[in-house]
Design a protein around this motif. Structure first.
Motif, PDB file in Angstrom:
ATOM      1  N   LEU A  94     -10.228  14.608 -46.036  1.00  0.00           N
ATOM      2  CA  LEU A  94     -10.088  14.715 -45.027  1.00  0.00           C
ATOM      3  C   LEU A  94      -8.693  15.976 -44.882  1.00  0.00           C
ATOM      4  CD1 LEU A  94     -10.381  12.665 -42.637  1.00  0.00           C
ATOM      5  CD2 LEU A  94      -8.283  11.193 -43.758  1.00  0.00           C
ATOM      6  N   ALA A  95      -8.789  16.381 -43.233  1.00  0.00           N
ATOM      7  CA  ALA A  95      -8.532  17.326 -42.398  1.00  0.00           C
ATOM      8  C   ALA A  95      -8.268  18.141 -43.342  1.00  0.00           C
ATOM      9  CB  ALA A  95      -6.619  16.794 -42.946  1.00  0.00           C
ATOM     10  N   CYS A  96      -9.677  18.674 -43.592  1.00  0.00           N
ATOM     11  CA  CYS A  96     -10.394  20.014 -43.971  1.00  0.00           C
ATOM     12  C   CYS A  96     -10.097  21.183 -43.953  1.00  0.00           C
ATOM     13  CB  CYS A  96     -12.447  19.862 -44.406  1.00  0.00           C
ATOM     14  SG  CYS A  96     -12.392  20.099 -43.015  1.00  0.00           S
ATOM     15  N   GLY A  97      -9.716  21.107 -42.199  1.00  0.00           N
ATOM     16  CA  GLY A  97      -8.699  22.284 -42.293  1.00  0.00           C
ATOM     17  C   GLY A  97     -10.559  23.430 -41.538  1.00  0.00           C
ATOM     18  N   THR A  98     -10.268  24.924 -42.444  1.00  0.00           N
ATOM     19  CA  THR A  98     -11.452  25.755 -42.245  1.00  0.00           C
ATOM     20  C   THR A  98     -12.155  25.292 -43.834  1.00  0.00           C
ATOM     21  OG1 THR A  98      -9.928  27.541 -43.758  1.00  0.00           O
ATOM     22  CG2 THR A  98      -9.723  27.422 -41.765  1.00  0.00           C
ATOM     23  N   GLY A  99     -12.264  24.887 -44.630  1.00  0.00           N
ATOM     24  CA  GLY A  99     -13.119  24.338 -45.134  1.00  0.00           C
ATOM     25  C   GLY A  99     -12.924  24.668 -46.831  1.00  0.00           C
ATOM     26  N   THR A 100     -12.181  25.692 -47.365  1.00  0.00           N
ATOM     27  CA  THR A 100     -12.081  25.934 -48.045  1.00  0.00           C
ATOM     28  C   THR A 100     -11.986  25.379 -49.360  1.00  0.00           C
ATOM     29  OG1 THR A 100     -10.848  27.989 -47.358  1.00  0.00           O
ATOM     30  CG2 THR A 100     -10.914  27.932 -49.474  1.00  0.00           C
ATOM     31  N   ASP A 127     -11.241  16.882 -39.919  1.00  0.00           N
ATOM     32  CA  ASP A 127     -10.680  17.470 -39.226  1.00  0.00           C
ATOM     33  C   ASP A 127     -10.882  17.227 -37.532  1.00  0.00           C
ATOM     34  OD1 ASP A 127      -8.556  19.524 -40.346  1.00  0.00           O
ATOM     35  OD2 ASP A 127      -8.798  20.163 -38.194  1.00  0.00           O
ATOM     36  N   GLY A 128      -9.773  16.939 -37.222  1.00  0.00           N
ATOM     37  CA  GLY A 128      -9.351  16.999 -35.510  1.00  0.00           C
ATOM     38  C   GLY A 128      -9.688  17.966 -35.005  1.00  0.00           C
ATOM     39  N   SER A 129     -10.090  19.239 -35.535  1.00  0.00           N
ATOM     40  CA  SER A 129      -9.663  20.517 -34.983  1.00  0.00           C
ATOM     41  C   SER A 129     -10.779  21.251 -34.627  1.00  0.00           C
ATOM     42  CB  SER A 129      -8.484  21.336 -35.533  1.00  0.00           C
ATOM     43  OG  SER A 129      -8.818  22.791 -34.745  1.00  0.00           O
ATOM     44  N   ALA A 130     -12.267  21.058 -33.746  1.00  0.00           N
ATOM     45  CA  ALA A 130     -12.861  22.290 -34.145  1.00  0.00           C
ATOM     46  C   ALA A 130     -13.028  23.218 -34.049  1.00  0.00           C
ATOM     47  CB  ALA A 130     -13.417  21.980 -32.007  1.00  0.00           C
ATOM     48  N   ASP A 131     -11.899  24.014 -33.519  1.00  0.00           N
ATOM     49  CA  ASP A 131     -11.835  25.601 -34.293  1.00  0.00           C
ATOM     50  C   ASP A 131     -11.644  25.701 -35.321  1.00  0.00           C
ATOM     51  OD1 ASP A 131     -11.157  26.641 -31.625  1.00  0.00           O
ATOM     52  OD2 ASP A 131      -9.989  25.641 -31.635  1.00  0.00           O
ATOM     53  N   LYS A 167     -18.752  28.572 -44.447  1.00  0.00           N
ATOM     54  CA  LYS A 167     -19.680  27.664 -45.505  1.00  0.00           C
ATOM     55  C   LYS A 167     -21.107  28.891 -46.315  1.00  0.00           C
ATOM     56  CE  LYS A 167     -22.804  24.660 -43.858  1.00  0.00           C
ATOM     57  NZ  LYS A 167     -23.725  23.355 -43.414  1.00  0.00           N
ATOM     58  N   PRO A 168     -21.190  28.474 -47.720  1.00  0.00           N
ATOM     59  CA  PRO A 168     -22.372  29.357 -48.117  1.00  0.00           C
ATOM     60  C   PRO A 168     -24.001  28.546 -47.369  1.00  0.00           C
ATOM     61  CG  PRO A 168     -20.678  28.940 -49.403  1.00  0.00           C
ATOM     62  CD  PRO A 168     -20.273  28.033 -48.262  1.00  0.00           C
ATOM     63  N   GLU A 169     -24.713  28.648 -47.398  1.00  0.00           N
ATOM     64  CA  GLU A 169     -26.215  28.490 -46.830  1.00  0.00           C
ATOM     65  C   GLU A 169     -26.949  26.890 -47.796  1.00  0.00           C
ATOM     66  OE1 GLU A 169     -29.120  30.893 -44.771  1.00  0.00           O
ATOM     67  OE2 GLU A 169     -27.807  31.201 -44.473  1.00  0.00           O
ATOM     68  N   ASP A 170     -26.345  27.104 -49.051  1.00  0.00           N
ATOM     69  CA  ASP A 170     -26.818  25.937 -49.863  1.00  0.00           C
ATOM     70  C   ASP A 170     -26.172  25.386 -50.442  1.00  0.00           C
ATOM     71  OD1 ASP A 170     -25.542  27.304 -51.452  1.00  0.00           O
ATOM     72  OD2 ASP A 170     -26.484  28.069 -52.869  1.00  0.00           O
ATOM     73  N   SER A 171     -24.487  25.655 -49.757  1.00  0.00           N
ATOM     74  CA  SER A 171     -23.836  24.120 -49.628  1.00  0.00           C
ATOM     75  C   SER A 171     -24.311  23.063 -49.125  1.00  0.00           C
ATOM     76  CB  SER A 171     -22.837  24.427 -49.322  1.00  0.00           C
ATOM     77  OG  SER A 171     -22.771  24.529 -48.325  1.00  0.00           O
ATOM     78  N   ASN A 172     -23.980  21.889 -49.970  1.00  0.00           N
ATOM     79  CA  ASN A 172     -23.936  20.390 -49.445  1.00  0.00           C
ATOM     80  C   ASN A 172     -22.796  19.711 -48.888  1.00  0.00           C
ATOM     81  OD1 ASN A 172     -26.166  20.049 -50.380  1.00  0.00           O
ATOM     82  ND2 ASN A 172     -25.377  19.859 -52.861  1.00  0.00           N
ATOM     83  N   VAL A 173     -22.602  20.552 -48.128  1.00  0.00           N
ATOM     84  CA  VAL A 173     -21.653  20.053 -46.869  1.00  0.00           C
ATOM     85  C   VAL A 173     -21.467  19.930 -45.357  1.00  0.00           C
ATOM     86  CG1 VAL A 173     -19.562  21.246 -46.103  1.00  0.00           C
ATOM     87  CG2 VAL A 173     -19.880  21.768 -48.063  1.00  0.00           C
ATOM     88  N   LEU A 174     -20.819  18.541 -44.913  1.00  0.00           N
ATOM     89  CA  LEU A 174     -21.033  18.574 -44.005  1.00  0.00           C
ATOM     90  C   LEU A 174     -19.910  18.478 -42.982  1.00  0.00           C
ATOM     91  CD1 LEU A 174     -22.364  16.963 -41.799  1.00  0.00           C
ATOM     92  CD2 LEU A 174     -22.262  14.487 -42.048  1.00  0.00           C
ATOM     93  N   PHE A 175     -19.756  19.433 -41.876  1.00  0.00           N
ATOM     94  CA  PHE A 175     -18.763  18.955 -41.009  1.00  0.00           C
ATOM     95  C   PHE A 175     -18.799  18.275 -39.958  1.00  0.00           C
ATOM     96  CE2 PHE A 175     -18.454  22.896 -43.483  1.00  0.00           C
ATOM     97  CZ  PHE A 175     -17.070  22.819 -44.554  1.00  0.00           C
ATOM     98  N   LEU A 176     -17.265  17.436 -39.932  1.00  0.00           N
ATOM     99  CA  LEU A 176     -17.638  16.746 -38.637  1.00  0.00           C
ATOM    100  C   LEU A 176     -15.935  16.329 -38.217  1.00  0.00           C
ATOM    101  CD1 LEU A 176     -18.701  13.491 -40.236  1.00  0.00           C
ATOM    102  CD2 LEU A 176     -20.160  15.179 -38.946  1.00  0.00           C
ATOM    103  N   GLU A 177     -16.173  16.467 -36.619  1.00  0.00           N
ATOM    104  CA  GLU A 177     -15.183  16.560 -35.895  1.00  0.00           C
ATOM    105  C   GLU A 177     -14.994  15.350 -36.072  1.00  0.00           C
ATOM    106  OE1 GLU A 177     -12.910  18.065 -32.100  1.00  0.00           O
ATOM    107  OE2 GLU A 177     -15.101  18.733 -32.493  1.00  0.00           O
ATOM    108  N   GLN A 178     -13.884  14.344 -35.938  1.00  0.00           N
ATOM    109  CA  GLN A 178     -13.174  13.678 -35.410  1.00  0.00           C
ATOM    110  C   GLN A 178     -12.155  13.289 -35.722  1.00  0.00           C
ATOM    111  OE1 GLN A 178     -15.695  10.723 -39.065  1.00  0.00           O
ATOM    112  NE2 GLN A 178     -16.933  10.762 -37.570  1.00  0.00           N
ATOM    113  N   ASP A 179     -11.222  12.199 -35.348  1.00  0.00           N
ATOM    114  CA  ASP A 179      -9.499  11.525 -35.121  1.00  0.00           C
ATOM    115  C   ASP A 179      -9.775  10.855 -36.757  1.00  0.00           C
ATOM    116  OD1 ASP A 179      -7.393  10.298 -35.182  1.00  0.00           O
ATOM    117  OD2 ASP A 179      -7.919   9.618 -33.269  1.00  0.00           O
ATOM    118  N   MET A 180      -8.409  11.572 -37.730  1.00  0.00           N
ATOM    119  CA  MET A 180      -8.778  11.282 -38.812  1.00  0.00           C
ATOM    120  C   MET A 180      -7.651   9.763 -38.919  1.00  0.00           C
ATOM    121  SD  MET A 180      -7.403  15.336 -40.021  1.00  0.00           S
ATOM    122  CE  MET A 180      -6.876  15.940 -38.761  1.00  0.00           C
ATOM    123  N   ARG A 181      -7.874   9.217 -37.560  1.00  0.00           N
ATOM    124  CA  ARG A 181      -6.817   8.110 -37.931  1.00  0.00           C
ATOM    125  C   ARG A 181      -7.828   7.536 -38.684  1.00  0.00           C
ATOM    126  NH1 ARG A 181      -3.590   8.316 -32.378  1.00  0.00           N
ATOM    127  NH2 ARG A 181      -5.067   9.465 -31.623  1.00  0.00           N
TER     128      ARG A 181
END
Length: 93
Positions: free
Chosen positions: A44-50, A66-70, A79-93
């Motif tokens: 939650l609040a992953c920022g740039t995903g590091t 994260d709440g910021s599309a940027d 993000k590495p192409e083979d990673s198991n990561v899903l990034f979502l823009e959502q209100d973190m409340r």
């Protein structure tokens, strides 16, 4: 324009002093101490995903929110192409 539109461009540079590798190791060890060897983890609040990507590299499926599309566009671009990561823009409340 969100508050993070400008800030996102400099976020990684400004957080170079953060030992994300050590944090990822700490969180992974914590999960293992509870017997969680795999599964889905929310950053939650992953920022740039590091941190999200580093935990993913340890075998967990990650959802970075994260709440910021940027911030998320930077996370997705790095993000590495083979990673198991899903990034979502959502209100973190």
């Amino acid at each position: 324009m969100s508050e993070y539109s400008f800030f996102a461009r400099f976020y990684d540079e400004l957080t170079q002093n953060v030992d994300y590798e050590r944090r990822a190791e700490h969180f992974s060890a914590l999960l293992l101490s509870y017997g969680i060897k795999s599964g889905t983890v929310l950053d939650l609040a992953c920022g740039t995903g590091t941190l999200t990507s580093l935990i993913s590299a340890r075998g967990y499926d990650m959802i970075g929110v994260d709440g910021s599309a940027d911030m998320l566009s930077r996370a997705y671009a790095a993000k590495p192409e083979d990673s198991n990561v899903l990034f979502l823009e959502q209100d973190m409340r």
